[in-house]
Design a protein around this motif. Sequence first.
Motif, PDB file in Angstrom:
ATOM      1  N   ILE A  51      41.535  69.596  72.311  1.00  0.00           N
ATOM      2  CA  ILE A  51      40.469  70.063  71.436  1.00  0.00           C
ATOM      3  C   ILE A  51      41.062  71.166  70.577  1.00  0.00           C
ATOM      4  N   THR A  52      41.249  70.866  69.304  1.00  0.00           N
ATOM      5  CA  THR A  52      41.878  71.825  68.410  1.00  0.00           C
ATOM      6  C   THR A  52      40.928  72.202  67.283  1.00  0.00           C
ATOM      7  N   ARG A  92      30.196  69.469  72.378  1.00  0.00           N
ATOM      8  CA  ARG A  92      30.131  68.277  71.531  1.00  0.00           C
ATOM      9  C   ARG A  92      31.505  67.652  71.354  1.00  0.00           C
ATOM     10  N   ALA A  93      32.504  68.492  71.071  1.00  0.00           N
ATOM     11  CA  ALA A  93      33.854  67.977  70.844  1.00  0.00           C
ATOM     12  C   ALA A  93      34.397  67.312  72.102  1.00  0.00           C
ATOM     13  N   ALA A  94      34.140  67.906  73.267  1.00  0.00           N
ATOM     14  CA  ALA A  94      34.650  67.338  74.517  1.00  0.00           C
ATOM     15  C   ALA A  94      34.110  65.929  74.750  1.00  0.00           C
ATOM     16  N   VAL A 131      43.651  65.677  81.755  1.00  0.00           N
ATOM     17  CA  VAL A 131      43.546  67.120  81.513  1.00  0.00           C
ATOM     18  C   VAL A 131      43.042  67.320  80.092  1.00  0.00           C
ATOM     19  N   ALA A 132      42.114  68.262  79.922  1.00  0.00           N
ATOM     20  CA  ALA A 132      41.655  68.643  78.594  1.00  0.00           C
ATOM     21  C   ALA A 132      42.248  70.002  78.237  1.00  0.00           C
ATOM     22  N   ILE A 133      42.788  70.090  77.033  1.00  0.00           N
ATOM     23  CA  ILE A 133      43.400  71.317  76.522  1.00  0.00           C
ATOM     24  C   ILE A 133      42.520  71.892  75.417  1.00  0.00           C
ATOM     25  N   ILE A 149      33.701  73.148  77.968  1.00  0.00           N
ATOM     26  CA  ILE A 149      34.341  71.833  77.898  1.00  0.00           C
ATOM     27  C   ILE A 149      33.787  70.918  78.980  1.00  0.00           C
ATOM     28  N   ASN A 150      33.568  71.458  80.168  1.00  0.00           N
ATOM     29  CA  ASN A 150      33.037  70.632  81.250  1.00  0.00           C
ATOM     30  C   ASN A 150      31.575  70.241  81.038  1.00  0.00           C
TER      31      ASN A 150
END
Length: 266
Positions: A30-31, A77-79, A90-92, A111-112
Amino acid sequence: MSVSRAVTPEPVDVPYFPDPVGPAGRIGLITLATDFNSEDDLRAILPNDVRLFTTRIENANPVTVENLKSMANDLPRAAKTLLPGYGVDVAIFGCTSGTAVTGSDKIADLINEGMPKTKVTNPLLASEFALRAVGAQKIAILTPYTPAVTQSVVDVFCDKGFEITRAMGFGLDSDFDMTALPPKALFEAALKVDTTDADAVFISCTAIRSAEIIADVEQQLKKPVITSNQALIWHALQLMNYDKPVTGFGTLFDQAPQQSSQVEVP
């Protein structure tokens, strides 16, 4: 010329086995909408058998503490848009300064919300574990940021028990200007920010092109160099239990996984 449409589609009669998507794992990034660099840096470091998938959150230049705080609201929303129905290992969250002003725990919670039970890391969390893995207690910090944003990064490391020997920033408030920093300028600044008593140099920001200078700076300084994107990949691979070697991006990747860096998923 007339064209005949009297064609009946036929099935392809070719036997095959589906290739896995990221045979060794999938990392979700997620940038920022204004980030010009992190995807290139991360993919350069990432092993070929691990895939990186990207989504973006809304944000705005200039890079100020207030703007960095406000963009966190878009994380859930992005996640949800990271391979929905398929998932990542893994989410960064790819923003060091954004993590500094919002907090690691809050970033993970947001994020979760959009991606429950997924392991999450961010540049500051990953860099903390990386610095401890190389045995660093005293660190010199280089950033591209304004003094106020640089101070927020310094404060986080002080709160974690590190001693900061020197901190320097380029004074930039635009992601475009940060990515436009030549690697040679980053190299020279890394040498300048170092102090004789620093155990390691930390180069902050996912938007700057620091991955390519890590090995050269380490060779010159004879001490570990940790950067935001390098630490992110190192930590994400640990969270995936990836055990193949990664070379060319600093001595950090020579470090065995640390028990403290295995983040539990709520």
